[in-house]
Design a protein around this motif. Structure first.
Motif, short mmCIF file in Angstrom:
data_model
loop_
_atom_site.label_atom_id
_atom_site.label_comp_id
_atom_site.label_asym_id
_atom_site.label_seq_id
_atom_site.Cartn_x
_atom_site.Cartn_y
_atom_site.Cartn_z
N THR A 5 22.12 -59.72 -6.79
CA THR A 5 21.43 -59.82 -5.52
C THR A 5 20.06 -59.17 -5.63
OG1 THR A 5 23.55 -59.72 -4.37
CG2 THR A 5 21.59 -59.33 -3.06
N THR A 6 19.05 -59.85 -5.19
CA THR A 6 17.69 -59.32 -5.26
C THR A 6 17.40 -58.42 -4.06
OG1 THR A 6 16.76 -61.15 -3.99
CG2 THR A 6 16.93 -61.46 -6.39
N ASP A 9 16.93 -60.52 -1.03
CA ASP A 9 18.17 -60.88 -0.34
C ASP A 9 18.78 -59.67 0.39
OD1 ASP A 9 18.11 -63.57 -1.18
OD2 ASP A 9 19.10 -63.06 -3.07
N GLN A 10 18.74 -58.52 -0.25
CA GLN A 10 19.35 -57.32 0.32
C GLN A 10 18.71 -56.91 1.64
OE1 GLN A 10 18.90 -54.52 -2.88
NE2 GLN A 10 20.86 -55.06 -3.82
N ILE A 11 17.41 -57.12 1.77
CA ILE A 11 16.75 -56.69 3.01
C ILE A 11 16.76 -57.77 4.10
CG2 ILE A 11 15.29 -55.05 1.78
CD1 ILE A 11 12.91 -56.99 2.40
N GLY A 12 17.16 -58.99 3.75
CA GLY A 12 17.23 -60.03 4.76
C GLY A 12 16.31 -61.21 4.54
N GLY A 13 15.75 -61.31 3.33
CA GLY A 13 14.99 -62.49 2.95
C GLY A 13 13.68 -62.69 3.70
N GLU A 14 13.34 -63.94 3.85
CA GLU A 14 12.05 -64.35 4.42
C GLU A 14 11.78 -63.70 5.78
OE1 GLU A 14 9.77 -68.42 5.90
OE2 GLU A 14 11.60 -68.59 4.74
N ALA A 15 12.78 -63.68 6.65
CA ALA A 15 12.57 -63.14 7.99
C ALA A 15 12.17 -61.67 7.95
CB ALA A 15 13.83 -63.33 8.83
N THR A 16 12.85 -60.89 7.13
CA THR A 16 12.55 -59.47 7.07
C THR A 16 11.23 -59.20 6.38
OG1 THR A 16 14.90 -58.94 7.10
CG2 THR A 16 13.42 -57.20 6.36
N VAL A 17 10.93 -59.93 5.32
CA VAL A 17 9.63 -59.75 4.66
C VAL A 17 8.52 -60.10 5.64
CG1 VAL A 17 8.14 -60.50 2.75
CG2 VAL A 17 10.57 -60.12 2.34
N GLY A 18 8.71 -61.13 6.42
CA GLY A 18 7.71 -61.49 7.43
C GLY A 18 7.54 -60.40 8.48
N LYS A 19 8.65 -59.84 8.96
CA LYS A 19 8.57 -58.74 9.93
C LYS A 19 7.91 -57.52 9.32
CE LYS A 19 12.74 -60.13 12.39
NZ LYS A 19 14.18 -59.82 12.59
N LEU A 20 8.20 -57.25 8.05
CA LEU A 20 7.59 -56.11 7.37
C LEU A 20 6.07 -56.26 7.32
CD1 LEU A 20 7.98 -53.49 5.72
CD2 LEU A 20 8.23 -54.95 3.69
N CYS A 21 5.61 -57.44 6.98
CA CYS A 21 4.17 -57.68 6.91
C CYS A 21 3.53 -57.61 8.29
CB CYS A 21 3.88 -59.02 6.24
SG CYS A 21 4.36 -59.05 4.50
N ASP A 22 4.19 -58.18 9.29
CA ASP A 22 3.68 -58.10 10.66
C ASP A 22 3.56 -56.65 11.10
OD1 ASP A 22 3.61 -60.88 10.80
OD2 ASP A 22 5.50 -61.02 11.91
N SER A 23 4.60 -55.87 10.84
CA SER A 23 4.61 -54.47 11.23
C SER A 23 3.53 -53.68 10.49
CB SER A 23 6.00 -53.87 10.95
OG SER A 23 6.02 -52.50 11.26
N PHE A 24 3.41 -53.92 9.19
CA PHE A 24 2.41 -53.22 8.38
C PHE A 24 1.02 -53.41 8.97
CE2 PHE A 24 -0.72 -53.26 4.94
CZ PHE A 24 -0.51 -52.02 4.37
N LEU A 56 4.85 -60.16 -1.67
CA LEU A 56 6.09 -59.40 -1.56
C LEU A 56 7.32 -60.29 -1.72
CD1 LEU A 56 5.39 -56.84 1.31
CD2 LEU A 56 5.39 -56.46 -1.17
N SER A 57 7.22 -61.51 -1.29
CA SER A 57 8.33 -62.44 -1.44
C SER A 57 8.75 -62.55 -2.91
CB SER A 57 7.94 -63.82 -0.89
OG SER A 57 8.94 -64.77 -1.13
N GLY A 58 7.79 -62.80 -3.78
CA GLY A 58 8.10 -62.91 -5.20
C GLY A 58 8.38 -61.57 -5.85
N TRP A 59 7.65 -60.54 -5.45
CA TRP A 59 7.80 -59.20 -6.01
C TRP A 59 9.19 -58.63 -5.76
CZ3 TRP A 59 7.77 -54.08 -3.76
CH2 TRP A 59 7.44 -53.05 -4.67
N MET A 60 9.77 -59.04 -4.63
CA MET A 60 11.12 -58.57 -4.27
C MET A 60 12.22 -59.49 -4.78
SD MET A 60 10.71 -57.14 -0.43
CE MET A 60 9.67 -55.76 -0.01
N GLY A 61 11.86 -60.53 -5.50
CA GLY A 61 12.86 -61.40 -6.09
C GLY A 61 13.13 -62.69 -5.35
N GLY A 62 12.32 -62.98 -4.34
CA GLY A 62 12.44 -64.24 -3.61
C GLY A 62 11.51 -65.28 -4.19
#
Length: 129
Positions: A5-6, A9-24, A56-62
């Protein structure tokens, strides 16, 4: 069986990476302590947000969205036009830590990501201080 598991995937995939970037970028825009970091970015943050999301998508394994669109990240080279020192590094890392907390990334994953984010941000430094 081996756990494959990457982080993506562990943090919740596309939706969470998107929220992370929005929040940042929302934090960078609104928190006065990030003023120097904010000043390094264009007025419209959408393009920066989108590039961070793709990276971040690719860096985190997505999905490797950044590489597909722009080629190899060449992070240091892409950041050379910006004067990045300890202050800018620390602001970036602090902003990302707050964003990870805001999004609710698991503390154990957050700790590992924070270490990796710090090392990457430190590698971007190109000025004294």
């Amino acid at each position: 069986m081996e756990n494959t598991t990457t982080t993506y995937d562990q943090i919740g995939g596309e939706a969470t990476v998107g929220k992370l970037c929005d929040s940042f970028y929302a934090l960078m825009e609104s928190v006065p302590q990030f003023a120097e970091l904010r000043a390094m970015h264009p007025q419209d943050l959408q393009g920066s947000r989108d590039k961070l999301f793709m990276f971040l998508s690719g860096w985190m394994g997505g999905p490797d969205l950044f590489v597909e669109k722009f080629g190899h990240p060449r992070l240091r080279g892409r950041h050379m036009p910006f004067a990045i020192g300890i202050l800018e590094r620390d602001q970036w890392v602090a902003c990302m830590l707050l964003a990870m907390e805001e999004v609710g990334i698991d503390p154990a994953i957050r700790a590992k990501l924070l270490e990796n984010f710090f090392n990457t941000a430190d590698f971007m430094r190109n000025k004294e201080g």
